[in-house]
Motif scaffolding. Structure first.
Motif, mmCIF file in Angstrom:
data_model
loop_
_atom_site.group_PDB
_atom_site.id
_atom_site.type_symbol
_atom_site.label_atom_id
_atom_site.label_comp_id
_atom_site.label_asym_id
_atom_site.label_seq_id
_atom_site.Cartn_x
_atom_site.Cartn_y
_atom_site.Cartn_z
ATOM 1 N N ARG A 212 0.846 -1.201 0.000
ATOM 2 C CA ARG A 212 0.000 0.000 0.000
ATOM 3 C C ARG A 212 0.880 1.248 0.000
ATOM 4 O O ARG A 212 1.814 1.379 0.791
ATOM 5 N N ILE A 213 0.604 2.172 -0.913
ATOM 6 C CA ILE A 213 1.342 3.429 -0.978
ATOM 7 C C ILE A 213 0.877 4.342 0.154
ATOM 8 O O ILE A 213 -0.321 4.553 0.339
ATOM 9 N N LEU A 214 1.831 4.880 0.898
ATOM 10 C CA LEU A 214 1.513 5.829 1.961
ATOM 11 C C LEU A 214 1.428 7.244 1.394
ATOM 12 O O LEU A 214 0.471 7.969 1.644
ATOM 13 N N PHE A 215 2.443 7.651 0.657
ATOM 14 C CA PHE A 215 2.404 8.901 -0.103
ATOM 15 C C PHE A 215 3.328 8.744 -1.298
ATOM 16 O O PHE A 215 4.215 7.881 -1.313
ATOM 17 N N GLN A 216 3.109 9.582 -2.305
ATOM 18 C CA GLN A 216 3.884 9.484 -3.529
ATOM 19 C C GLN A 216 4.737 10.729 -3.725
ATOM 20 O O GLN A 216 4.415 11.813 -3.230
ATOM 21 N N GLN A 217 5.810 10.542 -4.431
ATOM 22 C CA GLN A 217 6.696 11.647 -4.795
ATOM 23 C C GLN A 217 5.873 12.735 -5.483
ATOM 24 O O GLN A 217 5.125 12.474 -6.416
ATOM 25 N N GLY A 218 5.992 13.974 -4.980
ATOM 26 C CA GLY A 218 5.227 15.079 -5.540
ATOM 27 C C GLY A 218 3.952 15.389 -4.791
ATOM 28 O O GLY A 218 3.323 16.427 -5.042
ATOM 29 N N ASP A 219 3.555 14.522 -3.844
ATOM 30 C CA ASP A 219 2.380 14.813 -3.019
ATOM 31 C C ASP A 219 2.711 15.914 -2.015
ATOM 32 O O ASP A 219 3.846 16.014 -1.540
ATOM 33 N N PRO A 220 1.723 16.734 -1.644
ATOM 34 C CA PRO A 220 1.968 17.712 -0.571
ATOM 35 C C PRO A 220 2.153 17.002 0.761
ATOM 36 O O PRO A 220 1.576 15.933 1.004
ATOM 37 N N GLY A 221 2.955 17.592 1.631
ATOM 38 C CA GLY A 221 3.172 17.012 2.954
ATOM 39 C C GLY A 221 2.014 17.347 3.875
ATOM 40 O O GLY A 221 1.882 18.484 4.320
ATOM 41 N N ALA A 222 1.180 16.363 4.164
ATOM 42 C CA ALA A 222 0.013 16.583 5.023
ATOM 43 C C ALA A 222 0.188 15.967 6.402
ATOM 44 O O ALA A 222 -0.552 16.297 7.329
ATOM 45 N N ALA A 223 1.163 15.062 6.556
ATOM 46 C CA ALA A 223 1.368 14.375 7.832
ATOM 47 C C ALA A 223 2.726 13.690 7.804
ATOM 48 O O ALA A 223 3.319 13.487 6.737
ATOM 49 N N ILE A 245 15.923 4.330 -1.613
ATOM 50 C CA ILE A 245 16.720 5.165 -0.720
ATOM 51 C C ILE A 245 16.942 4.481 0.622
ATOM 52 O O ILE A 245 18.007 4.585 1.222
ATOM 53 N N GLY A 246 15.941 3.769 1.108
ATOM 54 C CA GLY A 246 16.102 3.100 2.390
ATOM 55 C C GLY A 246 14.834 2.401 2.827
ATOM 56 O O GLY A 246 13.781 2.513 2.191
ATOM 57 N N VAL A 247 14.949 1.669 3.926
ATOM 58 C CA VAL A 247 13.823 0.973 4.539
ATOM 59 C C VAL A 247 13.739 1.420 5.990
ATOM 60 O O VAL A 247 14.740 1.418 6.710
ATOM 61 N N LEU A 248 12.553 1.828 6.423
ATOM 62 C CA LEU A 248 12.338 2.331 7.776
ATOM 63 C C LEU A 248 11.523 1.319 8.563
ATOM 64 O O LEU A 248 10.388 1.011 8.207
ATOM 65 N N GLY A 249 12.105 0.815 9.651
ATOM 66 C CA GLY A 249 11.435 -0.170 10.482
ATOM 67 C C GLY A 249 10.841 0.444 11.736
ATOM 68 O O GLY A 249 10.737 1.672 11.861
ATOM 69 N N PRO A 250 10.451 -0.382 12.701
ATOM 70 C CA PRO A 250 9.798 0.111 13.923
ATOM 71 C C PRO A 250 10.621 1.174 14.645
ATOM 72 O O PRO A 250 11.834 1.044 14.813
ATOM 73 N N GLY A 251 9.929 2.242 15.051
ATOM 74 C CA GLY A 251 10.570 3.336 15.761
ATOM 75 C C GLY A 251 11.095 4.439 14.875
ATOM 76 O O GLY A 251 11.538 5.476 15.379
ATOM 77 N N ARG A 252 11.040 4.261 13.555
ATOM 78 C CA ARG A 252 11.555 5.283 12.642
ATOM 79 C C ARG A 252 10.452 6.267 12.255
ATOM 80 O O ARG A 252 9.271 5.938 12.254
ATOM 81 N N LEU A 253 10.862 7.481 11.919
ATOM 82 C CA LEU A 253 9.951 8.533 11.470
ATOM 83 C C LEU A 253 10.008 8.638 9.953
ATOM 84 O O LEU A 253 11.070 8.467 9.348
ATOM 85 N N CYS A 254 8.886 8.962 9.354
ATOM 86 C CA CYS A 254 8.797 9.053 7.896
ATOM 87 C C CYS A 254 7.995 10.292 7.515
ATOM 88 O O CYS A 254 6.957 10.576 8.121
ATOM 89 N N GLY A 255 8.488 11.027 6.515
ATOM 90 C CA GLY A 255 7.726 12.150 5.970
ATOM 91 C C GLY A 255 7.961 13.488 6.632
ATOM 92 O O GLY A 255 7.224 14.444 6.360
ATOM 93 N N VAL A 256 8.997 13.602 7.482
ATOM 94 C CA VAL A 256 9.175 14.855 8.220
ATOM 95 C C VAL A 256 9.747 15.971 7.348
ATOM 96 O O VAL A 256 9.475 17.148 7.592
ATOM 97 N N LEU A 257 10.551 15.635 6.331
ATOM 98 C CA LEU A 257 11.184 16.682 5.523
ATOM 99 C C LEU A 257 10.150 17.603 4.885
ATOM 100 O O LEU A 257 10.290 18.830 4.920
ATOM 101 N N ALA A 258 9.115 17.024 4.299
ATOM 102 C CA ALA A 258 8.111 17.836 3.605
ATOM 103 C C ALA A 258 7.387 18.764 4.575
ATOM 104 O O ALA A 258 7.050 19.904 4.221
ATOM 105 N N LEU A 259 7.153 18.306 5.808
ATOM 106 C CA LEU A 259 6.462 19.144 6.786
ATOM 107 C C LEU A 259 7.363 20.268 7.286
ATOM 108 O O LEU A 259 6.919 21.413 7.436
ATOM 109 N N ILE A 260 8.620 19.962 7.554
ATOM 110 C CA ILE A 260 9.535 20.983 8.066
ATOM 111 C C ILE A 260 9.771 22.066 7.021
ATOM 112 O O ILE A 260 9.767 23.264 7.323
ATOM 113 N N GLU A 261 9.965 21.655 5.771
ATOM 114 C CA GLU A 261 10.305 22.608 4.712
ATOM 115 C C GLU A 261 9.083 23.209 4.035
ATOM 116 O O GLU A 261 9.211 24.170 3.275
ATOM 117 N N GLY A 262 7.899 22.642 4.276
ATOM 118 C CA GLY A 262 6.709 23.132 3.600
ATOM 119 C C GLY A 262 6.747 22.879 2.109
ATOM 120 O O GLY A 262 6.227 23.676 1.317
#
Length: 352
Positions: A212-223, A245-262
């Protein structure tokens, strides 16, 4: 010394615009140091636990090359800041800095910086926020260079059966007691039980089926998301090729760059296996990322640790690409290796 140091740093972007009284508190933790020409300010591979502001003199920055030797990647003069990433997270120096002329400046130890964070000094939170944003920018720039330079044979096949839309995702429900599992995750180890509960109230649990896709390249950062169980695969697509680029397992954060940079997401994320996530919507993220309370401060630490880990992964990838380009030894490959080395060197100045 305090007044002179305050005037010096007020003209440096990292400190610009801070309230004079708050700046005085920061200057109190400065230690003035001098170095003779030829002396080492820092050595690559040594523990990184401080930053250094150059007041006078010139330094040269060197980084080790894959296979031996070293390359000069930068020269820095008065007003430059070395190693500010060390104020966010412990690690090792990624470059050696040598005084080309006699050098004077100010050392900022991470312990003193962290003490001011604990005291809820608002100016220190601003400085930390600026370092975090600079780290995000470097990550985005370096990842873009990796995608351009990565050889076709290194491209990864995307996960099969990727799906979007409403199928394969369930919000507000979980097949196991995920709250009891949260204290076991590395990201929550600094949190107390009540702090975890307070944090969890600002999130929504969700389950993703494999593929299942969580978000796609080019999507706005909503969360952004915390991986509770399972794993997410992060990838970037360019010219019809998918670069893992990588695999994120338990305890990792995902999607923060888009939120921080807007900005829009520069990569895609999909469930590598059946996964459970905590979703942090943008409004909640903004409160946590800019807040000064204990939960916000610990969340900011978690974000910085995630970004530093991502940067280390990116630097390792860049180093491998530089080594591959030099082995090929063609004119085009040597030019590419030099460009990548300069890009890595710009990061080394921040992490030195």
């Amino acid at each position: 010394m305090s007044q002179f140091a305050a005037r010096l740093v007020s003209g440096i972007p990292l400190f610009a615009g801070l309230e004079p009284r708050a700046l005085e508190d920061i200057v109190r933790i400065f230690q003035r140091l001098t170095f003779d020409a030829g002396a080492s300010l820092v050595r690559q591979g040594r523990p990184a636990d401080s930053a250094f502001i150059l007041e006078s003199g010139t330094t040269e920055v060197f980084t080790a090359l894959p296979g031996g030797g070293e390359a000069k990647v930068a020269e820095l003069g008065p007003g430059s800041v070395l190693g500010e990433m060390a104020l966010l997270e412990s690690g090792t120096r990624s470059a050696t800095v040598i005084a080309r002329t006699p050098v004077a400046g100010y050392l900022i130890e991470r312990d003193g910086f962290r003490m001011l964070l604990v005291q809820r000094n608002p100016a220190v939170f601003q400085i930390q926020n600026r370092i975090t944003r600079a780290l995000c920018q470097r990550l985005r720039e370096l990842n873009a260079k990796i995608v351009v330079a990565d050889a076709p044979e290194n491209a990864a096949l995307p996960l099969s059966g990727l799906t979007a839309g409403s199928s394969g995702m369930r919000r507000g429900t979980c097949s196991f007691d995920y709250r009891g599992f949260l204290p076991l995750l590395p990201v929550f180890r600094p949190f107390g039980a009540s702090e975890i509960e307070e944090f969890a109230r600002q999130t929504e649990v969700m389950e993703l089926d494999r593929g299942r896709i969580l978000f796609q390249q080019g999507d706005p950062g909503a969360a952004c998301f915390v991986v509770v169980r399972g794993a997410l695969e992060i990838a970037h697509s360019r010219d019809g090729r998918c670069h893992r680029i990588g695999v994120l397992g338990p305890g990792r954060l995902c999607g923060v760059l888009a939120l921080i940079e807007g900005q829009l997401h520069s990569m895609s994320a999909a469930a590598r296996e059946n996964s459970v996530l905590l979703e942090i919507e943008k409004s909640a993220f903004d409160r946590l990322f800019t807040g000064h309370d204990r939960v916000a401060a610990k969340f900011q630490d978690a974000v910085n640790q995630e970004l530093v880990r991502a940067l280390a992964r990116t630097n390792n990838h860049l180093t491998r690409l530089i080594s591959q380009a030099r082995i090929r030894s063609g004119r085009r490959e040597r030019k590419q290796a030099d460009e990548l080395q300069r890009a890595l060197g710009a990061q080394d100045c921040r992490a030195a």
